[in-house]
Each structure stands twice: as C-alpha cells, then as structure tokens.
Design a protein around this motif. Structure first.
Motif, short mmCIF file in Angstrom:
data_model
loop_
_atom_site.label_atom_id
_atom_site.label_comp_id
_atom_site.label_asym_id
_atom_site.label_seq_id
_atom_site.Cartn_x
_atom_site.Cartn_y
_atom_site.Cartn_z
N ALA A 25 -6.57 0.47 -6.59
CA ALA A 25 -5.37 0.28 -7.41
C ALA A 25 -5.71 -0.44 -8.71
O ALA A 25 -5.21 -0.09 -9.79
CB ALA A 25 -4.30 -0.49 -6.64
N ASN B 241 0.86 -1.18 0.00
CA ASN B 241 0.00 0.00 0.00
C ASN B 241 0.90 1.24 0.00
O ASN B 241 2.13 1.11 -0.08
CB ASN B 241 -0.97 -0.02 1.19
N SER B 242 0.33 2.41 0.12
CA SER B 242 1.11 3.65 0.03
C SER B 242 2.12 3.83 1.15
O SER B 242 3.06 4.61 1.03
CB SER B 242 0.18 4.86 -0.04
N THR B 243 1.95 3.10 2.27
CA THR B 243 2.90 3.22 3.38
C THR B 243 3.84 2.02 3.48
O THR B 243 4.59 1.91 4.43
CB THR B 243 2.15 3.40 4.72
N ALA C 40 -8.10 -0.63 -0.88
CA ALA C 40 -6.88 -0.13 -1.53
C ALA C 40 -6.59 -0.92 -2.79
O ALA C 40 -6.22 -0.35 -3.83
CB ALA C 40 -5.69 -0.21 -0.57
#
Length: 167
Positions: free
Chosen positions: A128, A114-116, A124
């Motif tokens: 995506a 994920n983004s982190t 998510a």
C-alpha cells in the motif's frame, strides 16, 4: 558511562513541497488520510494501523493511542504501545478533523484496513505504501518505468517514520 562511537543520525523530515503534496492529494488514494494521521498526530506506523474509529473522538478532537500492531512472520498481532508514554491522547488539528469527518466509518472498523476490512499485514502495508508513493509521483508528472525509459520520480520518496519526525 559508555561514549557512543558515532554521532546519532539526524532525523529526516518531509520538506514543504512533500507536505503540500500530501495535503493536496489525500482524497485521491486510500493511504491519503492514514498518511495525514501519521503526519499531523505523530503516530507510529504500528499505532496508526491498530486504530479503530472508536479511538478517534471528533467531539473532543483527540485520538486515543492504546495499542499498536506488531508483525511476526507477516502475521498481525495487537500489543500495547512501544512504551508506557506511548499510551496517550493526541490532539487532532482542525484540518485533520475535517478530513476525518468525511471518511469516518463504523466505530468497530479499522481506520486503515486491508482489502477485507481487517488489520493490514506487513506485506500489505508495504504494498500500500509503495502504491501511495507511486501515486504521488504520477500525480505530479512523474512516469513509471518502461522498456524504453527509466522511472521518472518528481518527488523524493519518504517513509512513514519520516511523518512522525516531521510532526
């Protein structure tokens, strides 16, 4: 013995044009190489999302599938694969080997983060995947919808599970 009431649905696969699009554009979107993993190794979405780089052995050209993600109320949990046969080593084709060499990360990192940098949630991943389908459409001349025109899709959208069926 119970006779099924209907014939099982035929499994949908990607056509040659869709496969070519995935192969030609993998480096242009962050979901490109995870899509290649599902397409060329037959991994389920949950198996691919649980992969860490240490599960990919480029010296032996195998991916060790030992876990999968499960989504409960959009929370990600790690569980064993769907079945006993789900725990397996999958060969990596040469084309995919070359891609994975270019993008491999820290052994403890998630392959499709994920983004982190953690495991993706269901929402998510859905976001995506939608972004990836939109990206392919735009790459091949499609247009997003506007007030004056409808969306123009140039490829037939496909699901992650269709990649497994294609494998």
């Amino acid at each position: 013995v119970k006779v099924p009431k209907h014939e099982p649905k035929e499994r949908e696969t990607l056509d040659e044009e869709q496969i070519k699009m995935v192969n030609d554009t993998w480096a242009t979107h962050f979901m490109g190489y995870p899509t290649l993993i599902m397409l060329y190794c037959g991994l389920r979405r949950g198996e691919m999302l649980a992969l860490q780089w240490r599960d990919i052995d480029l010296e032996r050209d195998v991916i060790s599938v030992t876990k999968a993600v499960e989504f409960l109320s959009n929370q990600t949990t790690i569980k064993p694969p769907k079945s006993r046969a789900g725990k397996r080593e999958v060969p990596i084709p040469l084309f995919l080997h070359n891609v994975l060499e270019q993008v491999q990360g820290d052994p403890n990192a998630v392959v499709c983060p994920n983004s982190t940098g953690g495991y993706m949630t269901d929402s998510a991943f859905s976001s995506a995947w939608h972004s990836y389908m939109n990206h392919l459409t735009l790459m091949y001349g499609g247009k997003n919808a506007s007030r004056s025109r409808p969306k123009i899709e140039v490829i037939k959208p496909f699901t992650p599970h269709m990649l497994r069926h294609t494998y």
